[in-house]
Scaffold this motif. Structure first.
Motif, PDB file in Angstrom:
ATOM      1  N   ILE A 176      41.171  62.969 -27.848  1.00 21.97           N
ATOM      2  CA  ILE A 176      41.511  63.496 -29.168  1.00 21.97           C
ATOM      3  C   ILE A 176      42.310  62.436 -29.908  1.00 21.97           C
ATOM      4  CG2 ILE A 176      42.885  65.235 -30.376  1.00 21.97           C
ATOM      5  CD1 ILE A 176      42.160  67.136 -28.067  1.00 21.97           C
ATOM      6  N   VAL A 177      41.902  62.141 -31.121  1.00 27.19           N
ATOM      7  CA  VAL A 177      42.623  61.203 -31.973  1.00 27.19           C
ATOM      8  C   VAL A 177      43.534  62.051 -32.861  1.00 27.19           C
ATOM      9  CG1 VAL A 177      42.394  59.406 -33.722  1.00 27.19           C
ATOM     10  CG2 VAL A 177      40.647  59.636 -31.929  1.00 27.19           C
ATOM     11  N   PRO A 178      44.852  61.994 -32.635  1.00 22.65           N
ATOM     12  CA  PRO A 178      45.756  62.914 -33.332  1.00 22.65           C
ATOM     13  C   PRO A 178      45.600  62.941 -34.852  1.00 22.65           C
ATOM     14  CG  PRO A 178      46.931  61.784 -31.590  1.00 22.65           C
ATOM     15  CD  PRO A 178      45.576  61.147 -31.691  1.00 22.65           C
ATOM     16  N   ASP A 179      45.517  61.796 -35.489  1.00 23.61           N
ATOM     17  CA  ASP A 179      45.401  61.780 -36.956  1.00 23.61           C
ATOM     18  C   ASP A 179      44.136  62.486 -37.427  1.00 23.61           C
ATOM     19  OD1 ASP A 179      47.796  60.446 -37.257  1.00 23.61           O
ATOM     20  OD2 ASP A 179      46.858  58.460 -37.376  1.00 23.61           O
ATOM     21  N   LEU A 180      43.041  62.251 -36.732  1.00 23.94           N
ATOM     22  CA  LEU A 180      41.773  62.872 -37.126  1.00 23.94           C
ATOM     23  C   LEU A 180      41.758  64.359 -36.787  1.00 23.94           C
ATOM     24  CD1 LEU A 180      39.314  60.031 -36.088  1.00 23.94           C
ATOM     25  CD2 LEU A 180      40.253  60.518 -38.358  1.00 23.94           C
ATOM     26  N   PHE A 181      42.328  64.714 -35.646  1.00 27.73           N
ATOM     27  CA  PHE A 181      42.438  66.119 -35.272  1.00 27.73           C
ATOM     28  C   PHE A 181      43.241  66.880 -36.323  1.00 27.73           C
ATOM     29  CE2 PHE A 181      44.821  69.587 -33.299  1.00 27.73           C
ATOM     30  CZ  PHE A 181      43.804  70.325 -32.720  1.00 27.73           C
ATOM     31  N   LEU A 182      44.400  66.340 -36.702  1.00 27.87           N
ATOM     32  CA  LEU A 182      45.252  67.011 -37.677  1.00 27.87           C
ATOM     33  C   LEU A 182      44.602  67.076 -39.057  1.00 27.87           C
ATOM     34  CD1 LEU A 182      48.704  65.570 -36.612  1.00 27.87           C
ATOM     35  CD2 LEU A 182      47.868  67.903 -36.275  1.00 27.87           C
ATOM     36  N   ARG A 183      43.905  66.025 -39.441  1.00 28.17           N
ATOM     37  CA  ARG A 183      43.198  66.028 -40.728  1.00 28.17           C
ATOM     38  C   ARG A 183      42.162  67.140 -40.761  1.00 28.17           C
ATOM     39  NH1 ARG A 183      38.783  61.706 -41.259  1.00 28.17           N
ATOM     40  NH2 ARG A 183      37.835  63.305 -39.985  1.00 28.17           N
ATOM     41  N   ASP A 184      41.342  67.204 -39.698  1.00 31.22           N
ATOM     42  CA  ASP A 184      40.282  68.210 -39.650  1.00 31.22           C
ATOM     43  C   ASP A 184      40.844  69.615 -39.468  1.00 31.22           C
ATOM     44  OD1 ASP A 184      38.498  66.160 -40.021  1.00 31.22           O
ATOM     45  OD2 ASP A 184      37.606  66.281 -38.019  1.00 31.22           O
ATOM     46  N   MET A 185      41.955  69.734 -38.744  1.00 35.31           N
ATOM     47  CA  MET A 185      42.586  71.038 -38.577  1.00 35.31           C
ATOM     48  C   MET A 185      43.079  71.546 -39.931  1.00 35.31           C
ATOM     49  SD  MET A 185      45.800  72.251 -36.204  1.00 35.31           S
ATOM     50  CE  MET A 185      47.072  71.488 -37.186  1.00 35.31           C
ATOM     51  N   SER A 227      38.202  71.978 -33.582  1.00 37.37           N
ATOM     52  CA  SER A 227      37.546  73.275 -33.410  1.00 37.37           C
ATOM     53  C   SER A 227      38.618  74.242 -32.922  1.00 37.37           C
ATOM     54  CB  SER A 227      36.402  73.196 -32.395  1.00 37.37           C
ATOM     55  OG  SER A 227      36.915  73.122 -31.079  1.00 37.37           O
ATOM     56  N   PRO A 228      38.465  75.521 -33.226  1.00 30.71           N
ATOM     57  CA  PRO A 228      39.428  76.499 -32.719  1.00 30.71           C
ATOM     58  C   PRO A 228      39.499  76.496 -31.179  1.00 30.71           C
ATOM     59  CG  PRO A 228      38.105  77.480 -34.454  1.00 30.71           C
ATOM     60  CD  PRO A 228      37.498  76.143 -34.134  1.00 30.71           C
TER      61      PRO A 228
END
Length: 74
Positions: free
Chosen positions: A7-16, A35-36
């Motif tokens: 998991i790439v934190p910046d991308l995860f947070l952006r998409d979240m 994803s949820p």
């Protein structure tokens, strides 16, 4: 797609943020980094490391794990 992808934190947070800021009247967009299911799976693991015993409690962790599993089985 690789099963070793982290998991790439910046991308995860952006998409979240994109997913969670979508009005309930619309379907949230499918994104590559959120994803949820993965959100709940992360919470199930992360809560084990909390300093707060109420959050670290097995029942709280099982709640997130059960939610993650429900997305897989859906």
């Amino acid at each position: 797609m690789s099963w070793c992808l982290r998991i790439v934190p910046d991308l995860f947070l952006r998409d979240m943020h994109l997913h969670l800021s979508t009005p309930r009247s619309q379907s949230p967009p499918k994104t590559a980094h959120y994803s949820p299911m993965i959100h709940n799976a992360l919470l199930a693991v992360a809560t084990a490391f909390s300093d707060d015993p109420r959050i670290r409690d097995l029942k709280a962790r099982q709640t997130f794990a059960t939610l993650a599993k429900s997305y897989i089985e859906a």
